[in-house]
Design an enzyme around this catalytic site. Sequence first.
Site, PDB file in Angstrom:
ATOM      1  N   GLY A  38       0.849  -1.201   0.000  1.00 29.84           N
ATOM      2  CA  GLY A  38       0.000   0.000   0.000  1.00 29.84           C
ATOM      3  C   GLY A  38       0.876   1.239   0.000  1.00 29.84           C
ATOM      4  O   GLY A  38       2.110   1.158   0.143  1.00 29.84           O
ATOM      5  N   LEU A  39       0.223   2.372  -0.150  1.00 30.76           N
ATOM      6  CA  LEU A  39       0.948   3.648  -0.204  1.00 30.76           C
ATOM      7  C   LEU A  39       1.713   3.907   1.091  1.00 30.76           C
ATOM      8  O   LEU A  39       1.394   3.327   2.134  1.00 30.76           O
ATOM      9  CB  LEU A  39      -0.057   4.795  -0.403  1.00 30.76           C
ATOM     10  N   SER A  40       2.670   4.814   1.020  1.00 31.98           N
ATOM     11  CA  SER A  40       3.354   5.254   2.239  1.00 31.98           C
ATOM     12  C   SER A  40       2.301   5.877   3.167  1.00 31.98           C
ATOM     13  O   SER A  40       1.484   6.689   2.727  1.00 31.98           O
ATOM     14  CB  SER A  40       4.416   6.293   1.871  1.00 31.98           C
ATOM     15  N   GLY A  41       2.296   5.461   4.404  1.00 31.38           N
ATOM     16  CA  GLY A  41       1.326   5.989   5.359  1.00 31.38           C
ATOM     17  C   GLY A  41       0.001   5.245   5.372  1.00 31.38           C
ATOM     18  O   GLY A  41      -0.908   5.582   6.132  1.00 31.38           O
ATOM     19  N   ALA A  42      -0.102   4.201   4.537  1.00 27.37           N
ATOM     20  CA  ALA A  42      -1.363   3.437   4.485  1.00 27.37           C
ATOM     21  C   ALA A  42      -1.550   2.604   5.754  1.00 27.37           C
ATOM     22  O   ALA A  42      -2.673   2.219   6.069  1.00 27.37           O
ATOM     23  CB  ALA A  42      -1.394   2.544   3.251  1.00 27.37           C
ATOM     24  N   GLY A  43      -0.454   2.290   6.428  1.00 29.19           N
ATOM     25  CA  GLY A  43      -0.579   1.545   7.687  1.00 29.19           C
ATOM     26  C   GLY A  43       0.071   0.174   7.691  1.00 29.19           C
ATOM     27  O   GLY A  43      -0.163  -0.628   8.597  1.00 29.19           O
ATOM     28  N   LYS A  44       0.927  -0.085   6.717  1.00 32.73           N
ATOM     29  CA  LYS A  44       1.557  -1.406   6.602  1.00 32.73           C
ATOM     30  C   LYS A  44       2.344  -1.766   7.864  1.00 32.73           C
ATOM     31  O   LYS A  44       2.170  -2.826   8.453  1.00 32.73           O
ATOM     32  CB  LYS A  44       2.499  -1.444   5.379  1.00 32.73           C
ATOM     33  N   SER A  45       3.214  -0.845   8.238  1.00 32.12           N
ATOM     34  CA  SER A  45       4.083  -1.063   9.401  1.00 32.12           C
ATOM     35  C   SER A  45       3.274  -1.185  10.690  1.00 32.12           C
ATOM     36  O   SER A  45       3.471  -2.115  11.480  1.00 32.12           O
ATOM     37  CB  SER A  45       4.967   0.171   9.546  1.00 32.12           C
ATOM     38  N   SER A 112       6.106  -1.683  -2.108  1.00 31.83           N
ATOM     39  CA  SER A 112       6.092  -2.632  -3.250  1.00 31.83           C
ATOM     40  C   SER A 112       5.016  -2.230  -4.268  1.00 31.83           C
ATOM     41  O   SER A 112       4.013  -2.934  -4.437  1.00 31.83           O
ATOM     42  CB  SER A 112       5.922  -4.077  -2.783  1.00 31.83           C
TER      43      SER A 112
HETATM   44  P1  ADP Z   1       3.212   2.648   6.192  1.00 31.44           P
HETATM   45  O1  ADP Z   1       4.012   1.581   6.867  1.00 31.44           O
HETATM   46  O2  ADP Z   1       2.166   2.079   5.269  1.00 31.44           O
HETATM   47  O3  ADP Z   1       4.042   3.695   5.531  1.00 31.44           O
HETATM   48  P2  ADP Z   1       2.636   3.550   8.860  1.00 31.44           P
HETATM   49  O4  ADP Z   1       2.171   2.312   9.546  1.00 31.44           O
HETATM   50  O5  ADP Z   1       4.054   3.989   9.072  1.00 31.44           O
HETATM   51  O6  ADP Z   1       2.328   3.407   7.298  1.00 31.44           O
HETATM   52  O7  ADP Z   1       1.693   4.772   9.252  1.00 31.44           O
HETATM   53  C1  ADP Z   1       0.297   4.677   9.264  1.00 31.44           C
HETATM   54  C2  ADP Z   1      -0.271   5.757  10.193  1.00 31.44           C
HETATM   55  O8  ADP Z   1      -1.689   5.725  10.125  1.00 31.44           O
HETATM   56  C3  ADP Z   1       0.107   5.552  11.635  1.00 31.44           C
HETATM   57  O9  ADP Z   1       0.337   6.821  12.224  1.00 31.44           O
HETATM   58  C4  ADP Z   1      -1.142   4.884  12.223  1.00 31.44           C
HETATM   59  O10 ADP Z   1      -1.310   5.139  13.601  1.00 31.44           O
HETATM   60  C5  ADP Z   1      -2.263   5.552  11.421  1.00 31.44           C
HETATM   61  N1  ADP Z   1      -3.469   4.720  11.261  1.00 31.44           N
HETATM   62  C6  ADP Z   1      -4.733   5.132  11.487  1.00 31.44           C
HETATM   63  N2  ADP Z   1      -5.639   4.162  11.241  1.00 31.44           N
HETATM   64  C7  ADP Z   1      -4.928   3.092  10.836  1.00 31.44           C
HETATM   65  C8  ADP Z   1      -5.288   1.773  10.430  1.00 31.44           C
HETATM   66  N3  ADP Z   1      -6.547   1.342  10.379  1.00 31.44           N
HETATM   67  N4  ADP Z   1      -4.293   0.920  10.085  1.00 31.44           N
HETATM   68  C9  ADP Z   1      -3.010   1.340  10.119  1.00 31.44           C
HETATM   69  N5  ADP Z   1      -2.599   2.564  10.482  1.00 31.44           N
HETATM   70  C10 ADP Z   1      -3.543   3.450  10.844  1.00 31.44           C
END
Ligand code: ADP
Length: 203
Positions: A38-45, A112
């Site tokens: 998923g996109l950066s900030g989508a919540g993968k980590s 990815s």
């Molecule tokens: P990624 O790894 O995709 O770049 P991050 O996990 O670093 O994204 O960041 C996702 C952000 O969104 C975090 O600050 C997290 O707390 C917030 N968030 C809000 N709702 C969700 C959700 N349902 N799943 C994952 N992250 C979420």
Amino acid sequence: MSDSKITNQNTRWHEPTIKREHREKLNEHKGKILWFTGLSGAGKSTLAHALEEQLHDYGARTYVLDGDNVRKGLCKDLGFSEQDRVENIRRIGEMSRIMMDAGLIVMTAFISPFRRDRRIVRELVETGDFIEIFCDAPLDVCESRDVKGLYEKARAGEIPEFTGISSPYETPENPELIVESGNSTVEECVDEIINFLKEKEIT
Ligand code: ADP
């Protein structure tokens, strides 16, 4: 011929007596690759780590391979050119495969963005071992979160080829699971993944 090719010719696969199935029996769960994309900030980590905490509490053996961490070690010699991105994913795929063979539930958190790269990893392993989890959060939500301040930099033109802004994200066509990480809570998304794993008798 390069030295590495000569060396390869002189290597032989050693068939281990202790195999994945034995480790899985000991662990009381299967080894798998849960590939978060998923996109950066989508919540993968966030989701991979929150899921790991739950699985760990159940007594499962797990590991999270996280994009930034891998680039500080295993892939620190790689940049962001097309060739290097492919190599980055290839190494992560191979590493995930080894860890799954070790009996672990491996969770990977990498943007990815390209279908071809995700397919390369899928094809490295048996059918059913690669579980693609699409963290489906819209760009505007990811951008408003801007966890690492990267979108702001990308909009300012400071990061070339930034996924979603100046480089495409190819949405998975047939992922095993889609979580709406843009408008559900972390807990809801983790519950969905846990239910999926139970349904498939992975845990
Ligand atoms: P990624 O790894 O995709 O770049 P991050 O996990 O670093 O994204 O960041 C996702 C952000 O969104 C975090 O600050 C997290 O707390 C917030 N968030 C809000 N709702 C969700 C959700 N349902 N799943 C994952 N992250 C979420």
